[in-house]
Structure formats: C-alpha cells, structure tokens
Design an enzyme around this catalytic site. Sequence first.
Site, PDB file in Angstrom:
ATOM      1  N   ARG A  63       0.844  -1.214   0.000  1.00  9.49           N
ATOM      2  CA  ARG A  63       0.000   0.000   0.000  1.00  9.49           C
ATOM      3  C   ARG A  63       0.875   1.260   0.000  1.00  9.49           C
ATOM      4  O   ARG A  63       0.486   2.287  -0.543  1.00  9.49           O
ATOM      5  CB  ARG A  63      -0.934   0.002   1.208  1.00  9.49           C
ATOM      6  CG  ARG A  63      -1.997  -1.083   1.115  1.00  9.49           C
ATOM      7  CD  ARG A  63      -2.977  -1.034   2.274  1.00  9.49           C
ATOM      8  NE  ARG A  63      -3.612  -2.331   2.437  1.00  9.49           N
ATOM      9  CZ  ARG A  63      -4.690  -2.561   3.177  1.00  9.49           C
ATOM     10  NH1 ARG A  63      -5.264  -1.568   3.829  1.00  9.49           N
ATOM     11  NH2 ARG A  63      -5.203  -3.775   3.283  1.00  9.49           N
ATOM     12  N   ASP A  65     -13.384 -12.049   8.272  1.00  6.18           N
ATOM     13  CA  ASP A  65     -12.247 -11.607   9.097  1.00  6.18           C
ATOM     14  C   ASP A  65     -12.613 -10.532  10.125  1.00  6.18           C
ATOM     15  O   ASP A  65     -11.754  -9.771  10.546  1.00  6.18           O
ATOM     16  CB  ASP A  65     -11.110 -11.107   8.195  1.00  6.18           C
ATOM     17  CG  ASP A  65     -11.388  -9.735   7.619  1.00  6.18           C
ATOM     18  OD1 ASP A  65     -12.571  -9.388   7.450  1.00  6.18           O
ATOM     19  OD2 ASP A  65     -10.422  -9.003   7.347  1.00  6.18           O
ATOM     20  N   GLU A  66     -13.875 -10.465  10.502  1.00  5.60           N
ATOM     21  CA  GLU A  66     -14.290  -9.439  11.469  1.00  5.60           C
ATOM     22  C   GLU A  66     -15.156 -10.037  12.563  1.00  5.60           C
ATOM     23  O   GLU A  66     -16.016 -10.865  12.268  1.00  5.60           O
ATOM     24  CB  GLU A  66     -15.225  -8.420  10.810  1.00  5.60           C
ATOM     25  CG  GLU A  66     -14.655  -7.395   9.948  1.00  5.60           C
ATOM     26  CD  GLU A  66     -15.832  -6.666   9.292  1.00  5.60           C
ATOM     27  OE1 GLU A  66     -16.201  -5.588   9.779  1.00  5.60           O
ATOM     28  OE2 GLU A  66     -16.386  -7.209   8.317  1.00  5.60           O
TER      29      GLU A  66
HETATM   30  N1  DCP Z   1     -11.966  -9.509   0.010  1.00  7.92           N
HETATM   31  C1  DCP Z   1     -12.306  -9.943  -1.259  1.00  7.92           C
HETATM   32  N2  DCP Z   1     -12.849  -9.069  -2.149  1.00  7.92           N
HETATM   33  C2  DCP Z   1     -13.069  -7.794  -1.797  1.00  7.92           C
HETATM   34  C3  DCP Z   1     -12.764  -7.349  -0.494  1.00  7.92           C
HETATM   35  C4  DCP Z   1     -12.181  -8.232   0.380  1.00  7.92           C
HETATM   36  O1  DCP Z   1     -12.119 -11.117  -1.585  1.00  7.92           O
HETATM   37  N3  DCP Z   1     -13.598  -6.950  -2.671  1.00  7.92           N
HETATM   38  C5  DCP Z   1     -11.351 -10.459   0.941  1.00  7.92           C
HETATM   39  C6  DCP Z   1      -9.851 -10.277   0.959  1.00  7.92           C
HETATM   40  C7  DCP Z   1      -9.562  -9.570   2.231  1.00  7.92           C
HETATM   41  C8  DCP Z   1     -10.677 -10.042   3.136  1.00  7.92           C
HETATM   42  O2  DCP Z   1     -11.788 -10.255   2.271  1.00  7.92           O
HETATM   43  O3  DCP Z   1      -8.279  -9.892   2.751  1.00  7.92           O
HETATM   44  C9  DCP Z   1     -11.042  -9.047   4.209  1.00  7.92           C
HETATM   45  O4  DCP Z   1     -11.427  -7.828   3.594  1.00  7.92           O
HETATM   46  P1  DCP Z   1     -11.190  -6.439   4.266  1.00  7.92           P
HETATM   47  O5  DCP Z   1     -12.076  -5.463   3.587  1.00  7.92           O
HETATM   48  O6  DCP Z   1     -11.276  -6.556   5.748  1.00  7.92           O
HETATM   49  O7  DCP Z   1      -9.706  -6.025   3.858  1.00  7.92           O
HETATM   50  P2  DCP Z   1      -8.313  -6.595   4.319  1.00  7.92           P
HETATM   51  O8  DCP Z   1      -8.397  -7.457   5.518  1.00  7.92           O
HETATM   52  O9  DCP Z   1      -7.639  -7.210   3.130  1.00  7.92           O
HETATM   53  O10 DCP Z   1      -7.501  -5.294   4.640  1.00  7.92           O
HETATM   54  P3  DCP Z   1      -7.664  -4.272   5.856  1.00  7.92           P
HETATM   55  O11 DCP Z   1      -6.427  -4.438   6.674  1.00  7.92           O
HETATM   56  O12 DCP Z   1      -7.750  -2.944   5.211  1.00  7.92           O
HETATM   57  O13 DCP Z   1      -8.903  -4.629   6.622  1.00  7.92           O
END
Ligand code: DCP
Length: 611
Positions: A60, A120-121
């Site tokens: 990022r 993941d939440e």
């Molecule tokens: N995901 C996905 N497609 C998307 C958004 C997310 O497959 N359009 C999947 C991949 C991510 C996971 O879901 O790793 C969790 O999404 P988050 O929005 O929580 O984003 P991240 O965990 O990747 O990043 P952050 O640290 O910003 O929460």
Amino acid sequence: MPIPRPDRQGDRVIAHVDMDCFYVQVEQRKQPELRGLPTAVVQYNEWKGGALIAVSYEARKFGVKRSMRGDEAKMVCPSIHLVQVPVARGKADLNSYRSAGSEVVSILSARGRCERASIDEVYLDLTDAAETMLSESPPEAIEDIDEEALKSHVLGITGADVDGLNNVRRWLCQSDAVHKDKLLACGTIIVAQLRDEVLRKTEFTCSAGIAHNKMLAKLASGMHKPAQQTIVPSSAVTNLLASLPVKKMKQLGGKLGSSLHDDLGVNTVGDLLQFSEEKLQERYGVNTGTWLWNIARGISGDEVEGRILPKSHGCGKTFPGPRALKTSSCVEHWLNQLCEELNERVQSDLEQNKRVANTLTLHATAHKASDIQLHKKFPSKSCPLRYGRDKIQEDAKKLFDSGLREFLGSHTDGWRVTSLSVIASKILDIPSGSCSILKFFQGKSQSITSGGSLEDILDDDPSCSTERDDEHKVFSYEECSKDGGAPSQDGLINTVCAQKKSIKPKDKGKNSILKFFSSIDAPAKQAQNVPNSSDPQGYDDRRHCTHDGISLRRLDDLWTIRAADIDPSVVDELPLEIQQEVQGWLRSSKRPHNCTRRSSLLNYFSLDKPT
Ligand code: DCP
C-alpha cells in the site's frame, strides 16, 4: 431501512476486531519468506494479471490498491509478490481463509459474547469481563500494563503529546474516572491481551476498536491499522462524528446518504445534529428518522449477537463479458461445480457443528438477446434443500430452469448468464439430548419436506440470507446464524441423512410426532413385508431396544432414539397402543431387553422401504 434501538446500556464494552490485509496474512503464513514484503493476493483469472483482492501494508505504501489488476500493481510496485488465490472447480477456493478466520474466532470468543461479522471481522461484548476485571484487578492496581494496551489510541487524549504512552497509562489508571470510562479502560487491556494471543497462536495481526456500542467500535477499528487499537470514550464521540462523512456509515452509503446530502445539505454525521427528531421523522419516517437522530449522537443499541457460525453457505461465480454462459449445458456444468462445493460445505457443517440447512436458493444475473424489459431481473428461486450432491445439483438446475422460463416469458430467442450462485440457508441446530422429539420435529418441518422436490419452488424469500462466495468480496457473515455453540453429540437421531432419505414431501407443515411418523414410508401395516437382513435386495433392517433406547438400523443408516431424550408430553400424542408400549419401554429402559420384530412400536417406527 435501519431500525433505531435505544441504547439503554450505555456502559457496555464492545470491541470490533478486524484482521489486517487478511488473505495476504494467510498466504504469508503459508510462505513465511513473503513476510514484510509488498504482497497482494489476486483472483485466479489471468486477465491483466488478475484482480487484486487483498494488499499488504508494505505494498500500500507504493500506492497499490485493491481496485487494481496485477499488471497495474506491478507497474506501481515492481517488487510486489502476487499470490494467486487457491482454485478449486474452476473458481476461488476460500476454505483456507475461512478456517483461518475460525482459528481467530475461537481465541476471541473466550472472553465474551462473540459475533462473527464477516470472514475476518468479529464483534465482542466484553462488558462482563470488564466488570470482573474492574472489581478484581482494576488497571490502577496492575503493575505492568501490557505494552500493547499502552500503545492504544484513545480518542481525545493522545495525539500531539509526545509522551503518548504515559498519557494512555494515566487514562487507563485514573481512579476518579466515571464508571463507564473505567470499564472502557478494562476493555482496552482485555482486547490488547486478546490481540497478543491471536498473534502468538495464529501469527496474524489484527486491529480493534473499543467503544460503548457496535457502531462506534466499528468506526474506530479502521482508524489505526495495521496491528493497533483505538478507543472511543463517550467524551470523544461528538468530535469523532462531527468530521465523519455520512457515506462512511454502513447504512448511509446508498440512497439515504445521497438524500441527506442533496436534500438536507448534510455532509458529516455531526451535521445531523441540527435537525430535530421530528423533522427527521417527517422526512424519512419514524424509524429511520429516530435512527438518524440517534446516530448523530453516537447512540446505537444493537446487540452483539452470539453467533460464530455462518447463517448460510453460498457459492457463486461471475461470468463477465465474453465468458457469459449462453447454453443450458454450460449453466448446468457450472451449477454442478457450485453445488458440489455447496454440498461439501453443508455436509461438513452437519458433521462438525450438527447443523442442518433447510433451504436451497438460486440467484442468477441474466440478459436477454433482444431485451425490451431491460430492468427485468432473473427471479431468485428457492426450494427445500435435499442432502446429497446429486440432489442439490438436480434441484438447482430445476430452480434455474424455472427462473429462466419466468425471466424470458415469450422472448425465447437467446439469453446469457453473467453470474450464478447457490445458497443453503435456514440452518438449524440438531437439538441435543435435552430437547424433546416434538421440539425437534417442529423446528424441522421445513427440512422434512426436503424429499419433496420442486413442487415446492418458491420465489426467493427475502429473508433468505446469502453468504455468497463470489469471485470478489464474497463472504458475509452479517447474515449469520444465532448460536455459535456446538450442539451435543447426543442427537436424537444419529444420521440426518437417514432422516432425509426416509421422509416424504407430503409431510410439509406437519409438526407433531404422530403426523411425522405416520407419514414415513412404511406404516405398521406394511411391517410384514419388511425385508430382513438376508433379503435379496440387501437391506439390513435390524431393530432392537437397548438398555437405554431403541435403535433402528438399515444398511448404513442408524437411528437411535434414547429413552432419556423423550419428552413425556410427546408420548401423549401417540396412538393409545403405542403410548402403552412406550410407557412400558420407558419404565423398563434401565433393564436391558430385546424387543421382537412384531412389536407395534417398532413396526410403527419402521423404515421398511428402500428409498
Ligand atoms: N476480500 C475480497 N474481495 C473484496 C474485499 C475483500 O475477496 N472486494 C477479501 C480479501 C480480504 C478479506 O476479504 O483480505 C477481508 O477484507 P477487508 O475489507 O477486511 O480487507 P483486508 O483485511 O484485506 O484489509 P484491511 O487491513 O484494510 O482490513
């Protein structure tokens, strides 16, 4: 429309825990050499390097974003490592991410009520744990406060001050603080401990928001990432909301948010403070008006629902542009793939969690060749879910055909499908031994219909939630099931598959044990025709009473009904002669004895016919 829930418990301690760049962390755990390097997870599709779905924080910094494709990410950050999402049956296989999420949930759920909100939440209600800490070992009595807790961002008290850690320590330990701040201080320490534990046990980092309600906790968890936590004391709420753009609130991302902006000139949540509750109700209705009035003040009474298992299972795939499906056999091929995965997931839910899914739903996006009614959507269709891969595939295809007929109407000159998904929902626990037969079958009246094929096709029930598994974000536990606890192993009936095989469609809606058993294939009068274990057709149809119950076995299907599981009030529903036999059986259930095959009870419960 949002529903206002007055927050009568302003002293709650609620945490929202969100994993950092989750899929990337899962892949980095598989390949530790990628740790600390710019990394992204890409969708398996090779077009322009595939779509990025998760981006590491290192990447990022170079400007890599989730909206990019792999090729673009390489241009922005040439050293980036792109990891392909695992693939199974021609589509993304999210199983490793799901189970990694479950590892985390099992750690977090140890300290309070836990609601899995997505892959993941998690929301946690830590009120009780915080009250206990406050009474037994309040922060001011702790000599070495965990460094992770001291690194917290407490809104309103840290920031400019260079000595941030000491500021936080003072805030955590202030003995003259109001009760709700003291509780929040305890919550801060508890969440820091939990995050440490998650890191130690899973190697994953996460971020958290800690506040007095879910709304504020969720807003806070994303404020400082990765691997940090943010606290929202009541005194900081007004400032937080004053600058918060309305579109950042989940429910205000759509039309309502646009109307607030266009019609009322509202840009931030704080801007809503200038409107009276009556004014907001007048414009948006009583519920939405009150909800808006509440959120402007940071009030939200939503409970953390104790659920850690999904409310539904869904598998989907998109077929954009030239990949659109144009023939029935192509649709069937993909439906079969999706249903095969769905079947695996409902089976494993059954085996691991003792839960049964009752409804199968099909969603599709379709377009007609000559489309006059452009707005017409492919109707989603549902039917009772029958267990077994072939049955799910067969039913899904029938649902599709039914939807397609309706969608096309008289325009049968060509169509294309750009997305398909199948969802298993209305998932219920198989009750543990303490439940009565009656309760079990009442709750199961829908699944009992599962033998009834597509006579029961319904237009999609809007309450049927979808945890879809499309190629992009895909997974929503927001519509998750109640009750995370694994039910007891001592179910009334050992093999739900046996139940499903043996039940006829006509049972729909019947809810008494009497009606249930009376509609099983072979009523008592057919008992004399029961094939025995040496029957040429190969049935191994053995029944016997044991010291604590009755077992019926045919081939691999074992039904066990334990005396202890039978609610006496249910027995009253049985025919008189059966009642007498059950009463006798219950009285003597401590004494081992064998029943004869001619026993009326056994005949009544018999599973005589092959299915
Ligand atoms: N995901 C996905 N497609 C998307 C958004 C997310 O497959 N359009 C999947 C991949 C991510 C996971 O879901 O790793 C969790 O999404 P988050 O929005 O929580 O984003 P991240 O965990 O990747 O990043 P952050 O640290 O910003 O929460």
